[in-house]
Design a protein around this motif. Structure first.
Motif, PDB file in Angstrom:
ATOM      1  N   TYR A  99       0.847  -1.181   0.000  1.00 54.48           N
ATOM      2  CA  TYR A  99       0.000   0.000   0.000  1.00 54.48           C
ATOM      3  C   TYR A  99       0.883   1.232   0.000  1.00 54.48           C
ATOM      4  CZ  TYR A  99      -3.564  -3.322   1.351  1.00 54.48           C
ATOM      5  OH  TYR A  99      -4.418  -4.380   1.384  1.00 54.48           O
ATOM      6  N   GLU A 100       0.727   2.042  -1.006  1.00 56.07           N
ATOM      7  CA  GLU A 100       1.581   3.222  -1.048  1.00 56.07           C
ATOM      8  C   GLU A 100       0.838   4.353  -1.729  1.00 56.07           C
ATOM      9  OE1 GLU A 100       5.767   2.805  -2.317  1.00 56.07           O
ATOM     10  OE2 GLU A 100       5.279   4.476  -3.630  1.00 56.07           O
ATOM     11  N   PHE A 101       0.943   5.523  -1.153  1.00 57.11           N
ATOM     12  CA  PHE A 101       0.319   6.700  -1.739  1.00 57.11           C
ATOM     13  C   PHE A 101       1.380   7.775  -1.842  1.00 57.11           C
ATOM     14  CE2 PHE A 101      -1.660  10.852  -0.962  1.00 57.11           C
ATOM     15  CZ  PHE A 101      -2.444  10.933  -2.095  1.00 57.11           C
ATOM     16  N   ARG A 102       1.665   8.188  -3.066  1.00 56.47           N
ATOM     17  CA  ARG A 102       2.737   9.163  -3.248  1.00 56.47           C
ATOM     18  C   ARG A 102       2.172  10.395  -3.933  1.00 56.47           C
ATOM     19  NH1 ARG A 102       8.388   8.694  -3.445  1.00 56.47           N
ATOM     20  NH2 ARG A 102       8.297   6.444  -3.240  1.00 56.47           N
ATOM     21  N   PHE A 103       2.574  11.533  -3.488  1.00 56.49           N
ATOM     22  CA  PHE A 103       2.035  12.786  -4.022  1.00 56.49           C
ATOM     23  C   PHE A 103       3.136  13.821  -3.942  1.00 56.49           C
ATOM     24  CE2 PHE A 103      -0.056  16.865  -3.105  1.00 56.49           C
ATOM     25  CZ  PHE A 103      -0.919  16.943  -4.173  1.00 56.49           C
ATOM     26  N   PRO A 104       3.668  14.221  -5.106  1.00 56.34           N
ATOM     27  CA  PRO A 104       4.786  15.166  -5.052  1.00 56.34           C
ATOM     28  C   PRO A 104       4.323  16.541  -4.572  1.00 56.34           C
ATOM     29  CG  PRO A 104       4.178  14.684  -7.313  1.00 56.34           C
ATOM     30  CD  PRO A 104       3.340  13.805  -6.465  1.00 56.34           C
TER      31      PRO A 104
ATOM     32  N   PHE B  70      10.547  16.951  -2.592  1.00 54.17           N
ATOM     33  CA  PHE B  70       9.937  16.043  -1.623  1.00 54.17           C
ATOM     34  C   PHE B  70       8.534  15.612  -1.957  1.00 54.17           C
ATOM     35  CE2 PHE B  70       8.822  19.740   1.237  1.00 54.17           C
ATOM     36  CZ  PHE B  70       7.498  19.445   1.442  1.00 54.17           C
ATOM     37  N   ASP B  71       8.305  14.368  -1.596  1.00 53.03           N
ATOM     38  CA  ASP B  71       7.013  13.767  -1.858  1.00 53.03           C
ATOM     39  C   ASP B  71       6.275  13.592  -0.549  1.00 53.03           C
ATOM     40  OD1 ASP B  71       7.717  13.598  -4.412  1.00 53.03           O
ATOM     41  OD2 ASP B  71       8.144  11.446  -4.405  1.00 53.03           O
ATOM     42  N   PHE B  72       4.983  13.694  -0.674  1.00 51.77           N
ATOM     43  CA  PHE B  72       4.126  13.309   0.445  1.00 51.77           C
ATOM     44  C   PHE B  72       3.895  11.823   0.258  1.00 51.77           C
ATOM     45  CE2 PHE B  72      -0.044  12.631   2.283  1.00 51.77           C
ATOM     46  CZ  PHE B  72       0.084  13.272   3.480  1.00 51.77           C
ATOM     47  N   LEU B  73       4.375  11.037   1.176  1.00 50.64           N
ATOM     48  CA  LEU B  73       4.361   9.602   0.947  1.00 50.64           C
ATOM     49  C   LEU B  73       3.757   8.870   2.138  1.00 50.64           C
ATOM     50  CD1 LEU B  73       5.288   7.174  -0.757  1.00 50.64           C
ATOM     51  CD2 LEU B  73       7.435   7.271   0.468  1.00 50.64           C
ATOM     52  N   LEU B  74       2.672   8.164   1.862  1.00 55.05           N
ATOM     53  CA  LEU B  74       2.101   7.289   2.881  1.00 55.05           C
ATOM     54  C   LEU B  74       2.338   5.864   2.420  1.00 55.05           C
ATOM     55  CD1 LEU B  74      -1.318   8.983   3.611  1.00 55.05           C
ATOM     56  CD2 LEU B  74       0.730   9.066   4.983  1.00 55.05           C
ATOM     57  N   ARG B  75       2.806   5.054   3.335  1.00 52.11           N
ATOM     58  CA  ARG B  75       3.132   3.704   2.920  1.00 52.11           C
ATOM     59  C   ARG B  75       2.942   2.777   4.113  1.00 52.11           C
ATOM     60  NH1 ARG B  75       7.401   1.743  -0.291  1.00 52.11           N
ATOM     61  NH2 ARG B  75       8.510   3.690  -0.302  1.00 52.11           N
ATOM     62  N   VAL B  76       2.525   1.583   3.806  1.00 47.28           N
ATOM     63  CA  VAL B  76       2.324   0.619   4.879  1.00 47.28           C
ATOM     64  C   VAL B  76       3.504  -0.328   4.902  1.00 47.28           C
ATOM     65  CG1 VAL B  76       0.874  -1.214   5.747  1.00 47.28           C
ATOM     66  CG2 VAL B  76      -0.153   0.755   4.620  1.00 47.28           C
TER      67      VAL B  76
ATOM     68  N   GLY C 136      18.969  14.242  -0.130  1.00 44.03           N
ATOM     69  CA  GLY C 136      17.696  14.250  -0.847  1.00 44.03           C
ATOM     70  C   GLY C 136      16.619  13.525  -0.065  1.00 44.03           C
ATOM     71  N   ASP C 137      15.555  13.256  -0.761  1.00 47.39           N
ATOM     72  CA  ASP C 137      14.374  12.706  -0.124  1.00 47.39           C
ATOM     73  C   ASP C 137      14.497  11.191  -0.083  1.00 47.39           C
ATOM     74  OD1 ASP C 137      11.949  12.661   0.992  1.00 47.39           O
ATOM     75  OD2 ASP C 137      10.837  12.844  -0.879  1.00 47.39           O
ATOM     76  N   VAL C 138      14.807  10.662   1.069  1.00 44.03           N
ATOM     77  CA  VAL C 138      15.003   9.216   1.163  1.00 44.03           C
ATOM     78  C   VAL C 138      13.802   8.575   1.841  1.00 44.03           C
ATOM     79  CG1 VAL C 138      16.486   7.400   1.995  1.00 44.03           C
ATOM     80  CG2 VAL C 138      17.464   9.579   1.333  1.00 44.03           C
ATOM     81  N   ASP C 139      13.211   7.618   1.163  1.00 42.12           N
ATOM     82  CA  ASP C 139      12.091   6.899   1.766  1.00 42.12           C
ATOM     83  C   ASP C 139      12.583   6.023   2.910  1.00 42.12           C
ATOM     84  OD1 ASP C 139      10.642   8.040  -0.141  1.00 42.12           O
ATOM     85  OD2 ASP C 139      10.232   6.232  -1.296  1.00 42.12           O
ATOM     86  N   PHE C 140      11.655   5.756   3.813  1.00 38.48           N
ATOM     87  CA  PHE C 140      12.013   4.878   4.921  1.00 38.48           C
ATOM     88  C   PHE C 140      12.386   3.479   4.418  1.00 38.48           C
ATOM     89  CE2 PHE C 140       9.228   7.415   8.019  1.00 38.48           C
ATOM     90  CZ  PHE C 140      10.297   8.220   8.332  1.00 38.48           C
TER      91      PHE C 140
ATOM     92  N   VAL D 101      -3.577  25.321   1.706  1.00 35.20           N
ATOM     93  CA  VAL D 101      -3.667  24.414   0.570  1.00 35.20           C
ATOM     94  C   VAL D 101      -2.535  24.628  -0.435  1.00 35.20           C
ATOM     95  CG1 VAL D 101      -5.052  23.918  -1.471  1.00 35.20           C
ATOM     96  CG2 VAL D 101      -6.100  23.897   0.772  1.00 35.20           C
ATOM     97  N   ILE D 102      -2.071  25.866  -0.572  1.00 37.24           N
ATOM     98  CA  ILE D 102      -0.986  26.034  -1.550  1.00 37.24           C
ATOM     99  C   ILE D 102       0.231  25.210  -1.159  1.00 37.24           C
ATOM    100  CG2 ILE D 102      -1.583  28.284  -2.532  1.00 37.24           C
ATOM    101  CD1 ILE D 102       0.651  29.346  -0.622  1.00 37.24           C
ATOM    102  N   GLY D 103       0.280  24.837   0.102  1.00 38.24           N
ATOM    103  CA  GLY D 103       1.361  23.937   0.494  1.00 38.24           C
ATOM    104  C   GLY D 103       1.287  22.616  -0.237  1.00 38.24           C
ATOM    105  N   PHE D 104       0.081  22.237  -0.646  1.00 35.05           N
ATOM    106  CA  PHE D 104      -0.077  20.962  -1.328  1.00 35.05           C
ATOM    107  C   PHE D 104       0.151  21.071  -2.829  1.00 35.05           C
ATOM    108  CE2 PHE D 104      -2.477  20.190   2.536  1.00 35.05           C
ATOM    109  CZ  PHE D 104      -1.969  18.957   2.892  1.00 35.05           C
ATOM    110  N   ARG D 105      -0.044  22.274  -3.337  1.00 36.38           N
ATOM    111  CA  ARG D 105       0.140  22.415  -4.774  1.00 36.38           C
ATOM    112  C   ARG D 105       1.362  23.275  -5.057  1.00 36.38           C
ATOM    113  NH1 ARG D 105      -2.084  18.700  -6.673  1.00 36.38           N
ATOM    114  NH2 ARG D 105      -0.466  19.002  -8.154  1.00 36.38           N
ATOM    115  N   ALA D 106       2.334  23.116  -4.216  1.00 35.41           N
ATOM    116  CA  ALA D 106       3.505  23.970  -4.329  1.00 35.41           C
ATOM    117  C   ALA D 106       4.258  23.736  -5.623  1.00 35.41           C
ATOM    118  CB  ALA D 106       4.421  23.713  -3.142  1.00 35.41           C
TER     119      ALA D 106
END
Lengths: 106, 498, 87, 495, 575
Positions: free
Chosen positions: B61-66, B71-77, B188-192, D466-471
């Motif tokens: 399960y992984e959710f990635r959102f740049p 850096f990415d917003f990353l949720l992962r199980v 840089g952005d290192v995943d766990f 929100v702009i933090g999310f669409r940066a």
């Protein structure tokens, strides 16, 4: 030293006098006039540099700038005078006092 | 967005959404609010169940959102997050029941439950965060959502506590922030999941890495209440009991400890951290905290305050285990993450029950209270004995592994620390038990209003969690116990960071 | 350029600067405003000397004339309201 | 296309002046329309890169020359977006004109406000140093007119003080322009870039211009005029002043330093600006903590937040090529400007709501507003979060990038500045918020406040978060035309 | 699961011990120890079982010594429960007593069956902490003090033990006791491990210097509880030693010497302290310490060489069974003595019974005690060479000392019985259980001979050996009567119950005084103060402070102008 340089020196003098005036003078009308003098200095400087190339015709660009500047200066003066009159009307003061005693609009 | 990638967001989202919905409920809509609360909590448990099953079947399960460049917003199980998310999911459910009972008839319930849910969303996010930045985002989010809970009562005292809490946590957050940013600049952005990649950093940068480690630990140490960054914790106990329970067992304190686990294992990699020489100082710091917290707990008369100091001491077990550099110590640390949670939440529930039902806060007033509230004090006794480390209650299992881990790592002084701490634990818990069960009541109790000693909503949660504490120890060796899970995770962690 | 022209420019500039200085130094506000109008006119003269006759006209009309009038008006209004000399 | 961005608001302003009764409708429609045009225009820039436009077809240097790149686009978007929301808010804030022939704030507000928007748009589109001066003056005069709108002594005095300060700034700037023109005969930002050298007149010119602009941006210690002016104006005006107007002069400084003079500026000059920024952050935030009135607090907060904008100067001036670190600093600084604009506007609008509800903006009066004005409380909280730089918010992204730039550039001495500033910010934000948790005082009835006002303030606060999310998109847009690495994915030094 | 029922049945019944359910559940209490008893009698001595999913894996079985231990433990517990059925009748809260009684029982059975360290420790801890409830049951000040001291000492012991366990477990291939015993023998830190285990269990077994809780706790508990405390639970420490110390796994002459010295010191010093006591139960408690000293001596000999252990094991088993049952009988006898009333024959019967039990401990002929002492003497030649001569005269001397102490006990009890005004009350269970126990004391000889006939045959049959066991007893009785005569009613010497604990309490008290006198605030105090002062600075109301002045200065036009010019100049310079 050419003519335009002479005027440029005079312009700088005017600029400084005006600046000094805004800062030092307490009466608002004097401040307004000082601001105008300062502006006058700036404009004079522009007009003088229009002649910097000592050829026959002056550079039109600074002239255009000054013309714009004069209008702006007038608007600013009008606004400043209006505010001054209003201040005098509401408080009776003719100076920018009470920097700390701010009351909120109501 | 596939089903797999939606799952982590859903888990975080359930509590977040519940929280937001509750904010806009009118104060009067009590039943609807309770339903919403329980629904959210229940739904989340279901989702957690789904991902547990899924993960066991090998699904990812992984959710990635740049978010921004770099850096990415990353949720992962992963297994570790599974451990924490299960803990928070289950305990949230129980605490919700408790909180509904506890706050019956008080003011600003919408606000309370709103932040309550958001707080859990934050701690779930912490659990599921797949990289340091996402972790940091939720970490700060947690700070914000807990502040309103700490000051919920709106008294001068609680406001002061909230202020202290904020000073500490925000400062900690800032320090953490610097560390995270620095690390990001360096590697840089290192995943766990790519644990141990720092090992390949050129030796030239090792001093910088040590500095980063110190910053990270200092930042996390505030929430994990490492001495001398612990000052907020005893003050923050003015919050309502369910909040304290949550703060001490699942959310805040645990977030710090969990973060330390992540930093050591999933960012630096434990062998690399060890080769940097940062683990032993961390272990020493944790040991000092363990002893100090216990010593301070002994002198407190206010029950919740004593429990708070106890938390300072107990949570550092996790840090200690992490810093031991040995698989056994890691198991102990991870399992204590769960065990401390269920035991401490029980204790706070019980303290809350006593305060709510009889209005008692001081231990010196609690003589013979076992006679008036036998079930509550029974649960308290189980948890307290567990904290002391008596088998077969959960706490013993943690201590066992930690001590063996210390010996395995060639740090026999850890055993001494654990033993002294156990003695001190006994020294501050046993007098409470003695007073509750064996002393003559110094006053006459207010009579029971119903059949039970207090409302069922208040009574059931501590019984459940006390049951958990007992079961976690009693069935430690069986499959699916926290210990089994911790063992599995520890093996993974060591496998992945050669 | 001849020395006469130089001298003229020099005197003119001295006058402008002197007037500017005077505007700020003179105590009486009325005098001050009058000096300011004179300053504007003299400045415009300088611009003519620099070959910007059209701009000079604008300055004379706006900078010296209009602004001067406005200043006088404001001064008057304040005197009336303030009941006497305003310094 | 481009011309409408300027024409529309100016025309709207004139119209609103003429048809005072329809001012609010015209105002809203115009700002919204401008925003729409801005959106389309930004999309064009996104696709086609920087654009140049000659007004009336005259060529350089006489004609008015418009130029827009990513930076301009972003500023236009911010102005349009926030402007529209402020318009919406103002409709409820200012009571409609009561009777014909009677003066009201409402009549004066709309024309000035539209001129302000038009001036700002023109400013962001101007391609040369003189046009920028003119537009800046338009903005300033409109802003001062708006600031004086309250009409009481304090507001008038503050406005006049603001005016004199602004005049000094403009004149200094104008002198600088004249000096530049004397040396190079050019006014265009980009054209100048090709020829400038660091000889004495140029240095003097740049100094005069910079300091003039700093005065208008209210960078410490030249901030003296800002707190009174921003705190005495009506709420929507304060919002526009703090959120948008100060960004105008900041924008010009950016153009000067990092477009025209990039690569020519000495390291120590950047450090000086950074030091001033530091002083601003610390002093402004510290003063904010001490304020007893909400609007003053927010105004001082602006003084502090402006300081952050100037932290990008020491870092970018230290770079010689537009490398990754410079890109971080650039994006970070501008993101700070954007998120500050959103957050600060929201805060002032919230303060206006509070003022309407309670009748005073004393922070103490916020006791118990959480129950009555939940949206406003939330707006304040969210905006505060963004200001502090807590994730997930625009402020966080800004601080994140800034911190990376600081660390990446090796100028570690700015680290404590950013952290301490964040803490002080947290200090005043929570000082304010804690009152919302206190029980309400019994004898303080709340007046109902229009939901539109609450909603707009809230929307802006949400925007700040929100702009933090669409940066990502915003930063990509920001970098168009500036020559920074497109996607600054670093070569990590450590790996 | 059958194994677990031994442990769980007392638990289940204990949970029924509520005020409301007591009317029924008190009849259930005597059933609780029966599975254990049945198990000990009919169980297969090689049987074992394991439950892997419980705790960290539970292993139960009899092991080498378990069955014997379980037998006498179960027997004594059964009889004590029966005894309590009547004895607790007049108590205010008998359910509470039974609750803790049953829990303690469960722990005691469990630790005997445990074959792995975790289970052992779990049950050991359960027994220890549940017994606290028994010690303080009467809620008198002495009981509370005794309870406190008991708890602190026990905790101290458990902690040492836990430390030892950690050390051993880290070296051992499994958690099974048998493996650990071997692991210790080979470990690098063997001495540390052995010390921790010795001291950890030593608290329970009443080793000298760790013994002081015993004479306080045993007397204050209700009689049935004292009986099991002194009879069975004290043996749990011994069992722990036997299970964990590396007996038979090597020779440890230093440890051997140490244990022998410690044992004899306890044996004699306890008698000296015990003689000073006025309460019969305290007297008995000191006797227990003394007897445990003897067992320590035996253990010490067992540590000397690997060959010494098998015969010593036999000695210890006989010694233990005999002492457990007899000491149980003596304690219960004190309870019976309180119930005789003025009936002469009951008093005589009581005294007779007590004498039998006392003789069994003292080692009079044809008692288990005699056999045990003979066996010990025989085994003494396995001790290190230098010790043998000393042992030959120290052992009879110890026997004499025991007699001395127990005779004193008999006199004290008799005096008490005589002086008590109480009328008797019908308490059939009291008498029945006590009498059965007495029978068991006598029967244990048969049991011991039957079980270990081969080894003991030769040593017990001779006339010489009988005389060996008779003379110390006679000498002891004579000596005491002489002493008694000489001193009449005066106290022999002023030693308070618990001896060194009084000193410890004083030391602790003064430490606390010093601690209270020091006004040292904790670090968190400073932390909060720093935060508070920052906050105060930020919120201070004074108008005159410096920051305000600076801010108004900045607002001054002149200052602003100067700033402006300075900035321009600075920039010019720097650019």
């Amino acid at each position: 030293m050419s003519q335009y340089q002479l005027y440029a020196v005079g312009a700088v003098l005017l600029f400084c006098i005006g600046l000094q005036g805004i800062i030092v003078c307490r009466h608002l009308l004097k401040k307004v006039m000082a601001a105008n003098i300062m502006g006058g200095g700036a404009f004079l400087f522009l007009i003088s540099i229009a002649r910097r190339n000592t050829i026959e015709t002056a550079d039109p660009v600074p002239h255009a700038m000054v013309l714009t500047g004069i209008v702006i200066a007038l608007s600013a003066s009008v606004l400043a005078l209006a505010l001054t009159r209003q201040i005098h009307k509401t408080t009776g003061h003719t100076t920018l006092e009470d920097p700390t005693n701010n009351r909120v609009e109501k | 967005m596939t089903w797999e990638s939606a799952m982590p967001t859903l888990i975080v989202g359930t509590s977040l959404l519940t929280g937001l919905l509750i904010f806009f409920l009118e104060e009067k809509r009590q039943r609807l609010r309770s339903t919403l609360n329980l629904l959210g909590a229940g739904l989340k448990l279901v989702f957690v169940g789904i991902i547990i099953v899924g993960t066991l079947q090998g699904r990812e399960y992984e959710f990635r959102f740049p978010l921004v460049l770099g850096f990415d917003f990353l949720l992962r199980v992963d297994m570790l997050s599974l451990l924490f998310v299960t803990l928070s999911g289950v305990l949230w459910f129980v605490t919700t029941i408790y909180a509904i009972g506890y706050l019956e008839g008080s003011e600003h319930r919408s606000r309370f439950f709103g932040f309550f849910s958001i707080c859990v969303a934050a701690s779930t996010g912490i659990a599921l965060a797949g990289n340091l930045i996402t972790f940091f985002i939720f970490y700060e989010f947690l700070t914000l959502s807990t502040y309103p809970l700490v000051v919920h009562r709106g008294t001068e005292e609680s406001l002061r506590a909230g202020r202290t809490y904020l000073w500490y946590t925000i400062t900690g957050g800032t320090v953490l922030f610097v560390g995270v940013a620095w690390l990001n600049v360096l590697v840089g952005d290192v995943d766990f999941s790519h644990a141990g990649s720092l090992a390949s950093v050129a030796p030239y940068y090792h001093t910088e890495l040590i500095a980063i480690f110190v910053l990270l630990i200092a930042g996390l140490g505030v929430k994990a209440a490492l001495v001398p960054l612990h000052g907020w914790l005893p003050v923050a106990m003015v919050a309502p009991a369910p909040v304290s329970a949550l703060l001490h067992a699942v959310a805040v304190v645990k977030a710090g400890a969990f973060g330390i686990v992540r930093v050591v294992y999933d960012v630096f990699g434990v062998s690399f951290a060890n080769s940097l020489g940062v683990l032993t100082p961390l272990a020493i710091l944790a040991s000092i905290t363990i002893i100090y917290g216990s010593l301070r707990a002994m002198t407190q008369d206010d029950l919740k305050k004593r429990l708070a100091y106890s938390t300072i001491s107990q949570v550092s077990y996790i840090t200690l285990g992490v810093a031991l550099f040995g698989i056994t110590g890691t198991i102990g640390s991870l399992v204590h993450l769960v065990h401390q949670g269920i035991m401490k939440i029980t204790l706070f529930f019980c303290a809350g029950n006593v305060a709510e039902t009889l209005g008692l806060h001081r231990i010196s007033e609690m003589n013979g209270i076992g006679r008036r509230m036998p079930v509550t004090m029974g649960a308290f006794t189980v948890a307290a004995l567990g904290m002391i480390g008596l088998p077969p209650i959960a706490g013993f299992i943690s201590k066992w592994y930690l001590a063996l881990g210390g010996l395995e790592a060639g740090k026999p002084w850890v055993v001494v620390v654990l033993l002294v701490s156990s003695l001190l634990n006994a020294a501050y818990f046993l007098p409470i038990l003695h007073a509750a069960w064996f002393k003559k009541p110094s006053q006459s109790w207010s009579p029971r209003t119903g059949k039970l000693e207090t409302s069922a909503m208040l009574l059931v949660p501590p019984v459940i969690t006390a049951g958990f504490s007992l079961a976690a120890g009693l069935f430690a060796a069986s499959n699916g116990s926290p210990l089994a899970l911790a063992r599995q995770i520890a093996e993974l962690l060591y496998y992945s960071s050669p | 350029m001849s020395w006469v022209e130089w001298a003229f420019d020099g005197v003119l500039l001295l006058g402008v600067v002197g007037l500017a200085f005077g505007v700020l130094v003179v105590r009486d506000l009325y005098h001050s405003v009058i000096l300011f109008i004179a300053f504007g006119l003299l400045l415009a003269l300088g611009w003519v000397r620099l070959g910007a006759a059209d701009i000079a006209l604008a300055e004379a009309a706006i900078g010296a004339g209009l602004t001067g009038v406005l200043l006088l008006d404001a001064l008057h209004a304040m005197r009336v309201r303030g009941g006497g000399r305003v310094t | 296309m481009i011309i409408w961005l300027v024409l529309l608001p100016f025309a709207g302003g004139v119209l609103a002046f003429a048809l005072a009764r329809w001012g609010r409708v015209i105002g809203l429609l115009t700002t919204a329309g401008t925003f729409a045009v801005g959106l389309i225009f930004s999309a064009q820039i996104w696709q086609n890169g920087p654009q140049r436009y000659l007004v009336g077809g005259w060529s350089v240097p006489l004609g008015i020359n418009f130029f827009a790149d990513g930076l301009s686009a972003v500023m236009l978007l911010i102005t349009g977006g926030i402007g529209t929301i402020i318009s919406l808010y103002s409709i409820s804030y200012f009571a409609p004109t009561a009777r014909k022939g009677e003066w009201s704030e409402n009549d004066t507000f709309w024309p000035l406000w539209l001129f302000l928007v038009g001036g700002l748009n023109a400013l962001f589109l101007s391609a040369d140093v003189f046009n920028v001066y003119v537009t800046l003056e338009v903005v300033t005069l409109a802003a001062i007119g708006l600031a004086a709108l309250a009409g009481n002594a304090a507001a008038l005095t503050a406005s006049l003080r603001y005016l004199f300060a602004a005049l000094i700034g403009s004149m200094a700037y104008l002198m600088g322009v004249a000096l530049l023109y004397a040396s190079y005969g050019l006014l265009d930002f980009q054209a100048l870039q090709q020829v400038v050298q660091t000889d004495a007149p140029t240095v003097l010119a740049l100094s005069l211009m910079t300091v003039g602009l700093l005065l208008k941006t209210a960078l410490f210690p030249l901030h003296f005029w800002l707190p009174p002016a921003h705190s005495t104006a009506p709420a929507p005006v304060s919002a526009a002043l703090s959120g948008l107007v100060v960004k105008g002069s900041f924008y010009i400084t950016l153009r000067l330093w990092f477009e025209t003079f990039y690569g020519q500026i000495h390291f120590s000059a950047g450090q000086l600006l950074g030091a001033l920024g530091t002083a601003a952050i610390l002093w402004g935030s510290f003063q904010a903590v001490r304020q007893k009135r909400l609007k003053l607090l927010i105004a001082y907060s602006t003084v502090g937040q402006i300081g952050y904008l100037f932290l990008l100067f020491p870092i970018i001036t230290a770079t010689t090529s537009r490398d990754v670190v410079a890109a971080w600093a650039w994006s970070g600084g501008l993101f700070q400007a954007i998120s500050h604009a959103l957050a600060k506007t929201s805060m002032f609008l919230s303060a206006g709501v509070l003022l309407k509800a309670v009748g005073t903006d004393e922070i103490k009066s916020m006791r118990g507003i959480a129950g009555h004005l939940p949206l406003t409380t939330f707006a304040l909280a969210l905006a505060g979060i963004s200001l502090i730089g807590l994730p997930p918010s625009g402020g966080f992204v800004a601080k994140w990038l800034m911190m990376k730039a600081i660390i990446g550039s090796g100028q570690w001495w700015w680290i404590p500045v950013v952290t301490l500033g964040g803490l002080l910010t947290a200090g005043y934000v929570f000082l304010m918020l804690r009152y919302t948790f206190l029980p309400q005082e019994a004898n303080h009835p709340f007046k109902p406040v229009s939901p539109v006002m609450q909603g707009t303030a809230f929307a802006l606060a949400v925007g700040a978060v929100v702009i933090g999310f669409r940066a990502k998109e915003l930063i990509t847009l920001l970098n168009i035309g500036m020559g920074f690495p497109e996607v600054p994915v670093l070569e990590n030094p450590g790996l | 699961m059958i194994w677990l029922s031994v442990i769980l049945l007392p638990w289940l019944i204990a949970l029924l011990m509520q005020e409301r359910t007591y009317r029924v559940s008190r009849f259930l209490a005597p059933l609780a120890p029966l599975p254990a008893l049945a198990f000990a009698i009919f169980g297969d001595s090689n049987a074992s079982a394991s439950v892997d999913w419980l705790i960290l894996g539970v292993h139960v079985g009899f092991g080498a010594v378990g069955q014997v231990f379980l037998f006498f433990t179960a027997l004594l517990w059964s009889l004590a429960t029966l005894f309590a059925f009547d004895y607790m009748r007049k108590d205010e809260r008998p359910w509470r007593f039974h609750f803790f009684f049953l829990l303690t029982m469960s722990g005691n059975f469990g630790l005997i069956l445990a074959q792995d360290i975790i289970t052992f420790y779990t049950c050991f801890a359960l027994m220890t902490f549940a017994a606290y409830g028994l010690v303080i049951h009467d809620r008198t000040n002495e009981a509370l003090r005794a309870g406190r001291i008991y708890l602190i000492t026990a905790l101290f012991g458990e902690t040492l033990l836990l430390g030892g366990m950690f050390l051993v477990a880290s070296q051992s291939p499994s958690l099974l006791l048998a493996d650990m015993q071997e692991a210790i023998a080979e470990a690098v830190h063997r001495d540390l491990m052995m010390f921790l285990i010795f001291a950890g269990f030593g608290v329970k077994a009443g080793v000298l210097l760790l013994h002081f809780w015993l004479p306080l706790a045993h007397p204050v508990a209700p009689v049935p509880a004292s009986a099991v405390l002194s009879g069975c639970m004290i043996k749990a420490g011994l069992l722990g030693w036997m299970q964990l110390l590396p007996l038979g796994h090597g020779s440890f002459p230093q440890w051997s010497t140490f244990l022998v010295v410690a044992g004899f010191s306890a044996a004699f010093l306890a008698v000296i302290a015990g003689l000073a006591q006025k309460s019969p139960k305290t007297n008995l408690a000191y006797s227990s310490i003394s007897q445990m000293g003897m067992m320590t001596v035996a253990l010490g000999i067992g540590l000397a060489t690997p060959e010494a252990w098998p015969p010593i094991l036999v000695v210890l088993l006989i010694y233990t069974v005999n002492h457990a049952l007899a000491k149980g009988a003596l304690f219960l006898g004190v309870g019976v003595a309180g119930a005789t009333g003025q009936s002469r024959w009951r008093q005589r019967l009581c005294l007779g019974g007590l004498m039998i039990a006392a003789l069994a401990i003292a080692g009079a002929p044809w008692t288990g005690g005699a056999i045990a002492k003979h066996a010990l003497k025989n085994a003494a030649n396995l001790a290190p060479e230098d010790w043998y001569p000393a042992l030959t005269w120290l052992l009879p001397l110890a026997s004499m000392a025991t007699t001395l102490l127990l005779t004193r006990f008999l006199i004290l009890t008799w005096q008490q019985m005589k002086s008590s005004e109480k009328t008797s009350h019908p308490a059939p269970a009291l008498w029945i259980s006590w009498l059965i126990l007495l029978v068991a004391v006598l029967g244990s000889v048969t049991f011991a001979i039957g079980r270990y006939a081969i080894e003991l045959e030769r040593s017990t049959a001779t006339l010489r050996s009988i005389w060996d066991s008779v003379w110390p007893v006679l000498l002891g009785v004579a000596l005491l009567i002489a002493l008694q005569r000489v001193l009449r009613k005066r106290k022999l010497w002023p030693i308070p119950a618990g001896d060194i604990v009084v000193l410890l309490e004083k030391a602790f008290h003064s430490l606390r005084q010093i601690g209270r006198a020091l006004p040292v605030p904790g670090p968190s105090y400073w932390q909060i103060n720093i935060v508070a002062s920052v906050q105060r600075l930020a919120e201070s109301e004074t108008k005159q402070d410096i920051t305000n002045r600076v801010e108004s200065l900045l607002k001054n036009w002149t200052a602003a102008g100067v700033g402006l010019v300075v900035l321009i100049l600075l920039l010019v310079l720097l650019l």
